[in-house]
Design a protein around this motif. Structure first.
Motif, PDB file in Angstrom:
ATOM      1  N   UNK A 275      -4.157  -9.097   5.394  1.00  0.00           N
ATOM      2  CA  UNK A 275      -4.106  -7.648   5.904  1.00  0.00           C
ATOM      3  C   UNK A 275      -2.760  -7.110   5.216  1.00  0.00           C
ATOM      4  N   UNK A 276      -2.083  -7.953   4.223  1.00  0.00           N
ATOM      5  CA  UNK A 276      -0.945  -7.215   3.551  1.00  0.00           C
ATOM      6  C   UNK A 276      -1.166  -6.260   2.692  1.00  0.00           C
ATOM      7  N   UNK A 277      -2.405  -6.159   2.064  1.00  0.00           N
ATOM      8  CA  UNK A 277      -2.437  -5.193   0.810  1.00  0.00           C
ATOM      9  C   UNK A 277      -3.109  -4.083   1.271  1.00  0.00           C
ATOM     10  N   UNK A 278      -4.533  -3.746   1.094  1.00  0.00           N
ATOM     11  CA  UNK A 278      -5.080  -2.558   1.294  1.00  0.00           C
ATOM     12  C   UNK A 278      -4.913  -2.173   2.830  1.00  0.00           C
ATOM     13  N   UNK A 279      -4.675  -3.084   3.571  1.00  0.00           N
ATOM     14  CA  UNK A 279      -4.459  -2.673   5.265  1.00  0.00           C
ATOM     15  C   UNK A 279      -3.286  -2.243   5.596  1.00  0.00           C
ATOM     16  N   UNK A 280      -2.356  -2.550   4.621  1.00  0.00           N
ATOM     17  CA  UNK A 280      -0.676  -1.887   4.815  1.00  0.00           C
ATOM     18  C   UNK A 280      -0.035  -2.535   5.835  1.00  0.00           C
ATOM     19  N   UNK A 281      -0.371  -3.997   6.151  1.00  0.00           N
ATOM     20  CA  UNK A 281       0.341  -4.573   7.402  1.00  0.00           C
ATOM     21  C   UNK A 281       1.196  -5.857   6.908  1.00  0.00           C
ATOM     22  N   UNK A 282       1.880  -5.586   5.524  1.00  0.00           N
ATOM     23  CA  UNK A 282       2.679  -6.894   4.956  1.00  0.00           C
ATOM     24  C   UNK A 282       3.572  -7.403   6.043  1.00  0.00           C
TER      25      UNK A 282
ATOM     26  N   UNK B 107       0.719  -1.173   0.059  1.00  0.00           N
ATOM     27  CA  UNK B 107      -0.116   0.048  -0.255  1.00  0.00           C
ATOM     28  C   UNK B 107       0.935   1.437   0.007  1.00  0.00           C
ATOM     29  N   UNK B 108       0.882   2.017  -0.936  1.00  0.00           N
ATOM     30  CA  UNK B 108       1.534   3.317  -1.132  1.00  0.00           C
ATOM     31  C   UNK B 108       1.316   4.186   0.090  1.00  0.00           C
ATOM     32  N   UNK B 109       0.155   4.128   0.687  1.00  0.00           N
ATOM     33  CA  UNK B 109      -0.467   5.061   1.703  1.00  0.00           C
ATOM     34  C   UNK B 109       0.191   4.641   2.793  1.00  0.00           C
ATOM     35  N   UNK B 110       0.793   3.441   3.159  1.00  0.00           N
ATOM     36  CA  UNK B 110       1.380   2.992   4.145  1.00  0.00           C
ATOM     37  C   UNK B 110       0.280   2.124   5.318  1.00  0.00           C
ATOM     38  N   UNK B 111       0.187   2.465   6.523  1.00  0.00           N
ATOM     39  CA  UNK B 111      -0.681   1.682   7.263  1.00  0.00           C
ATOM     40  C   UNK B 111      -1.533   2.949   7.789  1.00  0.00           C
TER      41      UNK B 111
ATOM     42  N   UNK C  23     -10.083   5.255   1.849  1.00  0.00           N
ATOM     43  CA  UNK C  23      -8.804   6.345   1.049  1.00  0.00           C
ATOM     44  C   UNK C  23      -7.885   5.549   0.332  1.00  0.00           C
ATOM     45  N   UNK C  24      -7.487   4.366   0.900  1.00  0.00           N
ATOM     46  CA  UNK C  24      -6.614   3.495  -0.038  1.00  0.00           C
ATOM     47  C   UNK C  24      -7.383   3.010  -1.258  1.00  0.00           C
ATOM     48  N   UNK C  25      -8.440   2.443  -1.503  1.00  0.00           N
ATOM     49  CA  UNK C  25      -9.384   2.156  -2.305  1.00  0.00           C
ATOM     50  C   UNK C  25      -9.411   3.325  -3.741  1.00  0.00           C
TER      51      UNK C  25
ATOM     52  N   UNK D 193       7.442 -13.685 -19.771  1.00  0.00           N
ATOM     53  CA  UNK D 193       8.484 -13.009 -20.188  1.00  0.00           C
ATOM     54  C   UNK D 193       8.341 -11.888 -20.560  1.00  0.00           C
ATOM     55  N   UNK D 194       6.973 -11.583 -21.458  1.00  0.00           N
ATOM     56  CA  UNK D 194       6.821 -10.184 -22.076  1.00  0.00           C
ATOM     57  C   UNK D 194       5.988  -9.416 -21.293  1.00  0.00           C
ATOM     58  N   UNK D 195       5.918  -9.487 -19.889  1.00  0.00           N
ATOM     59  CA  UNK D 195       5.049  -8.536 -19.074  1.00  0.00           C
ATOM     60  C   UNK D 195       5.789  -8.355 -17.748  1.00  0.00           C
ATOM     61  N   UNK D 196       5.430  -7.030 -17.337  1.00  0.00           N
ATOM     62  CA  UNK D 196       5.639  -6.729 -16.078  1.00  0.00           C
ATOM     63  C   UNK D 196       4.473  -6.340 -15.333  1.00  0.00           C
ATOM     64  N   UNK D 197       4.636  -6.876 -14.059  1.00  0.00           N
ATOM     65  CA  UNK D 197       3.677  -6.257 -13.119  1.00  0.00           C
ATOM     66  C   UNK D 197       4.042  -5.273 -12.331  1.00  0.00           C
ATOM     67  N   UNK D 198       3.414  -4.240 -12.239  1.00  0.00           N
ATOM     68  CA  UNK D 198       3.571  -2.950 -11.732  1.00  0.00           C
ATOM     69  C   UNK D 198       2.687  -2.432 -10.888  1.00  0.00           C
ATOM     70  N   UNK D 199       2.919  -2.514  -9.460  1.00  0.00           N
ATOM     71  CA  UNK D 199       2.344  -1.954  -8.326  1.00  0.00           C
ATOM     72  C   UNK D 199       1.776  -0.508  -8.546  1.00  0.00           C
ATOM     73  N   UNK D 200       0.657  -0.217  -8.034  1.00  0.00           N
ATOM     74  CA  UNK D 200       0.213   1.173  -8.279  1.00  0.00           C
ATOM     75  C   UNK D 200       0.655   1.857  -6.919  1.00  0.00           C
ATOM     76  N   UNK D 201       1.317   3.032  -7.346  1.00  0.00           N
ATOM     77  CA  UNK D 201       2.182   3.830  -6.262  1.00  0.00           C
ATOM     78  C   UNK D 201       1.540   5.187  -6.172  1.00  0.00           C
ATOM     79  N   UNK D 202       2.287   6.089  -5.735  1.00  0.00           N
ATOM     80  CA  UNK D 202       1.859   7.463  -5.674  1.00  0.00           C
ATOM     81  C   UNK D 202       1.566   7.928  -7.097  1.00  0.00           C
ATOM     82  N   UNK D 203       0.909   9.283  -7.239  1.00  0.00           N
ATOM     83  CA  UNK D 203       0.919   9.805  -8.525  1.00  0.00           C
ATOM     84  C   UNK D 203       2.166  10.291  -9.111  1.00  0.00           C
TER      85      UNK D 203
END
Length: 369
Positions: free
Chosen positions: A221-228, A41-45, A274-276, A341-351
């Motif tokens: 709780x590792x994703x939207x809750x930010x407790x990975x 979660x780019x917003x932290x916890x 807010x995270x969603x 091999x022809x793809x990248x998974x990119x996490x949504x971060x800050x703007x």
């Protein structure tokens, strides 16, 4: 005792396991990178969760082995009897327990191609044979899954939204999948990214778990809750399924501070909303930007999660894009080991982070054309 000593031999199916490879957080030279490779979660916890975690810190004390307060908080939020909830060391533990509890040597465990890497590990770990169903444009194909079912099938794993592709099947398709399975097959619905779905996108997994004896739903709780970092997951199913999980899960498996942080996080739904909302806005912007690069052979698989799988089908290769993104200071996920091999998974971060990624990809695409 005489004679030549020999080392213990592992079970033969263990050698077929390829250890899980986490997302990178540093470059080849050891330089720290901004981590958009692990879907954090780019917003932290939640600040409430952080405070609760700090107040609960008592390293000499065992945690509640049954995570009672956390199960009660989850039950209140989701309208579930806490007795039908089990908590685990991340949802990964529960996914492994589902396979271990219901499958073994000679049995089969089905999951869709481009599914979560842990499914293969979970199947092989208990000696079962993993069976990979064909995908449908990087998503779950219900008919393909049902077509793989045999009298040896014991467990079917479905991630919804799917990791690493971000694809999603609606409630009607999930219900159709369940209806097509024999009663003796356990359907595991992995909703690690479920909180990123809108209110009108409920896949019905929880309702299936409440109504049937062969459905187990997991969340984390590792994703939207930010407790990975605290490794907390939970699952719900019939009393019989929960009984199996409690028999074989680790004792004291969720730590003291983790339980406290998770309880506070459940009660801070403002942070979840807010995270969603942040994720939806930035994911939409990012997907639109990638769409503009379509004439250069770059496209995004439509995502419902907090990441986007970007396909490089033109002059710019995924590997070249990966290296350029790394040079710019970012880590994203390249998954050739999962047939991508022809793809990248990119996490949504800050703007600003997403703008940087788009700038790099567009520049490299122009240079490669």
């Amino acid at each position: 005792m005489t004679g030549r000593r020999t080392a213990p031999s592992p079970k033969p199916w263990i050698e077929g396991i390829h250890a899980y490879v986490p997302g990178k957080s540093a470059g080849a030279d050891g330089r720290p990178l901004v981590k958009l490779s692990a879907n954090e979660n780019p917003l932290g916890s939640s600040t409430l969760a952080i405070a609760a975690r700090r107040e609960a810190s008592r390293p000499s004390v065992y945690p509640d082995p049954d995570s009672r307060e956390l199960r009660e908080a989850l039950g209140e939020l989701h309208g579930i009897d806490p007795a039908r909830i089990v908590c685990g060391t991340g949802s990964d533990e529960l996914l492994n327990l589902a396979a271990q509890g219901y499958a073994g040597p000679g049995d089969e465990v089905i999951y869709v191609r481009y599914g979560f890497a842990v499914y293969d590990i979970a199947a092989r770990r208990c000696g079962a044979m993993p069976v990979v169903a064909p995908d449908k444009d990087y998503g779950t194909d219900v008919d393909a899954l049902l077509g793989c079912v045999t009298d040896k099938t014991r467990v079917v794993f479905v991630a919804n939204p799917n990791n690493p592709t971000g694809s999603y099947i609606p409630a009607s398709e999930l219900a159709r999948l369940h209806a097509g399975l024999p009663d003796g097959v356990l359907l595991v619905v992995d909703q690690a990214y479920g909180e990123y779905l809108g209110a009108d996108e409920d896949d019905g997994g929880m309702a299936l778990a409440a109504a049937h004896d062969n459905v187990f739903v997991t969340r984390t709780f590792s994703k939207i809750y930010g407790l990975a970092g605290d490794r907390i997951g939970w699952g719900t199913g019939s009393p019989a399924i929960i009984d199996v999980m409690n028999r074989i899960r680790g004792p004291f498996n969720v730590g003291l501070t983790g339980q406290a942080a998770a309880v506070a996080a459940v009660r801070d739904q403002d942070f979840v909303r807010a995270s969603r909302e942040h994720n939806l806005a930035e994911r939409t912007r990012f997907e639109n930007a990638i769409r503009l690069l379509g004439n250069q052979g770059i496209r995004a698989v439509p995502s419902k999660a907090n990441f986007v799988l970007v396909l490089f089908e033109g002059p710019l290769s995924a590997e070249r894009a990966l290296n350029a993104i790394g040079e710019a200071g970012y880590a994203v996920r390249h998954l050739p080991g999962q047939g991508l091999p022809d793809a990248l998974r990119i996490t949504i971060g800050t703007a600003s982070q997403m703008d940087d990624i788009v700038t790099v990809i567009a520049r490299e695409a122009e240079a490669a054309s």
